[in-house]
Scaffold this motif. Structure first.
Motif, PDB file in Angstrom:
ATOM      1  N   VAL A   1       0.842  -1.205   0.000  1.00 13.43           N
ATOM      2  CA  VAL A   1       0.000   0.000   0.000  1.00 13.43           C
ATOM      3  C   VAL A   1       0.877   1.256   0.000  1.00 13.43           C
ATOM      4  CG1 VAL A   1      -1.646   1.345   1.380  1.00 13.43           C
ATOM      5  CG2 VAL A   1      -2.000  -1.111   1.053  1.00 13.43           C
ATOM      6  N   ILE A   2       1.905   1.254   0.817  1.00 13.43           N
ATOM      7  CA  ILE A   2       2.804   2.418   0.873  1.00 13.43           C
ATOM      8  C   ILE A   2       3.515   2.601  -0.463  1.00 13.43           C
ATOM      9  CG2 ILE A   2       4.864   3.376   1.979  1.00 13.43           C
ATOM     10  CD1 ILE A   2       3.908   1.927   4.565  1.00 13.43           C
ATOM     11  N   LEU A   3       3.940   1.501  -1.073  1.00 12.69           N
ATOM     12  CA  LEU A   3       4.573   1.581  -2.394  1.00 12.69           C
ATOM     13  C   LEU A   3       3.598   2.168  -3.410  1.00 12.69           C
ATOM     14  CD1 LEU A   3       6.934   0.944  -4.343  1.00 12.69           C
ATOM     15  CD2 LEU A   3       5.917  -1.319  -4.642  1.00 12.69           C
ATOM     16  N   TRP A   4       2.385   1.653  -3.429  1.00 12.84           N
ATOM     17  CA  TRP A   4       1.379   2.142  -4.373  1.00 12.84           C
ATOM     18  C   TRP A   4       1.097   3.623  -4.151  1.00 12.84           C
ATOM     19  CZ3 TRP A   4      -3.776   3.776  -3.639  1.00 12.84           C
ATOM     20  CH2 TRP A   4      -4.483   3.965  -4.814  1.00 12.84           C
ATOM     21  N   LEU A   5       0.940   4.030  -2.887  1.00 10.44           N
ATOM     22  CA  LEU A   5       0.664   5.438  -2.598  1.00 10.44           C
ATOM     23  C   LEU A   5       1.845   6.340  -2.951  1.00 10.44           C
ATOM     24  CD1 LEU A   5      -1.164   5.178   0.850  1.00 10.44           C
ATOM     25  CD2 LEU A   5      -2.178   5.813  -1.355  1.00 10.44           C
ATOM     26  N   SER A   6       3.040   5.893  -2.632  1.00  7.29           N
ATOM     27  CA  SER A   6       4.208   6.749  -2.848  1.00  7.29           C
ATOM     28  C   SER A   6       4.584   6.874  -4.319  1.00  7.29           C
ATOM     29  CB  SER A   6       5.408   6.247  -2.047  1.00  7.29           C
ATOM     30  OG  SER A   6       5.834   5.000  -2.523  1.00  7.29           O
ATOM     31  N   LEU A   7       4.238   5.878  -5.132  1.00  8.43           N
ATOM     32  CA  LEU A   7       4.571   5.942  -6.556  1.00  8.43           C
ATOM     33  C   LEU A   7       3.355   6.268  -7.421  1.00  8.43           C
ATOM     34  CD1 LEU A   7       7.051   2.939  -6.782  1.00  8.43           C
ATOM     35  CD2 LEU A   7       7.543   5.365  -6.403  1.00  8.43           C
ATOM     36  N   SER A   8       2.248   6.591  -6.775  1.00  4.91           N
ATOM     37  CA  SER A   8       1.031   6.944  -7.497  1.00  4.91           C
ATOM     38  C   SER A   8       1.256   8.198  -8.338  1.00  4.91           C
ATOM     39  CB  SER A   8      -0.100   7.196  -6.489  1.00  4.91           C
ATOM     40  OG  SER A   8      -1.217   7.751  -7.131  1.00  4.91           O
ATOM     41  N   PRO A   9       0.682   8.251  -9.547  1.00  2.70           N
ATOM     42  CA  PRO A   9       0.862   9.445 -10.389  1.00  2.70           C
ATOM     43  C   PRO A   9       0.277  10.705  -9.763  1.00  2.70           C
ATOM     44  CG  PRO A   9      -0.252   7.682 -11.606  1.00  2.70           C
ATOM     45  CD  PRO A   9      -0.066   7.217 -10.202  1.00  2.70           C
TER      46      PRO A   9
END
Length: 183
Positions: free
Chosen positions: A162-170
């Motif tokens: 989740v943190i990866l997805w949030l931090s690399l979200s466009p």
């Protein structure tokens, strides 16, 4: 905060895991602790060498996921070799994760509010950690230490994703780019 709470609860079960699941004595447990420490030192050296080249989004996302995966690798270990490898990965990326979260917090929370925020979040984090450590002990007694380690490391991996997805979200790079602004 969730990844740190689950990590702390897994740490609390560590010596029991080393003794009962991996059948290690003092020397083996000491080797595992040394491996984790060496990983943290290596992660710190990597950070010092590449501090201006590693974006905060990467530190937050990738290192959160990989530190959790290191702990999962450790929890899945059939013996000391894989356990040590998992702890080295945990140490390297745990160090990077700590730097990422500290950098993020320093650049997003005004200094005048930092103490208040820490005073509010600190006790909440500690209460949750104590509750999860106690739950881990109960779970270890009821279903075994290996199941407990899985139960504590799999949520870490989910939080890491989740943190990866949030931090690399466009949607977030503009915000995180501000964090990576030159000193």
């Amino acid at each position: 905060m969730g990844i740190l709470i689950f990590s702390g609860a897994a740490d609390a079960q560590e010596i029991v895991f080393a003794r009962l699941a991996l059948h290690l004595g003092r020397f083996g447990y000491g080797t595992m602790v040394t491996a984790a420490g060496a990983g943290f030192i290596a992660g710190s050296v990597i950070t010092v060498m590449l501090v201006h080249r590693i974006p905060t989004a990467w530190l937050l996302g990738v290192s959160s996921l990989f530190s959790a995966l290191g702990y999962l690798l450790h929890a899945l270990a059939p013996g000391i070799g894989q356990a040590v490898a998992g702890l080295i990965v945990l140490g390297i990326f745990g160090s990077l994760r700590g730097i990422g979260f500290t950098t993020y917090r320093q650049h997003t929370v005004p200094a005048s509010h930092m103490g208040r925020l820490n005073n509010i979040l600190g006790p909440v984090e500690q209460i949750l950690a104590i509750a999860l450590i106690m739950r881990g002990g109960i779970l270890a007694t009821k279903w075994g230490i290996r199941v407990t380690m899985y139960a504590l490391t799999i949520p870490q991996c989910l939080f890491g994703m989740v943190i990866l997805w949030l931090s690399l979200s466009p949607r977030l790079p503009d915000f995180l780019r501000k964090v990576d602004a030159p000193w």
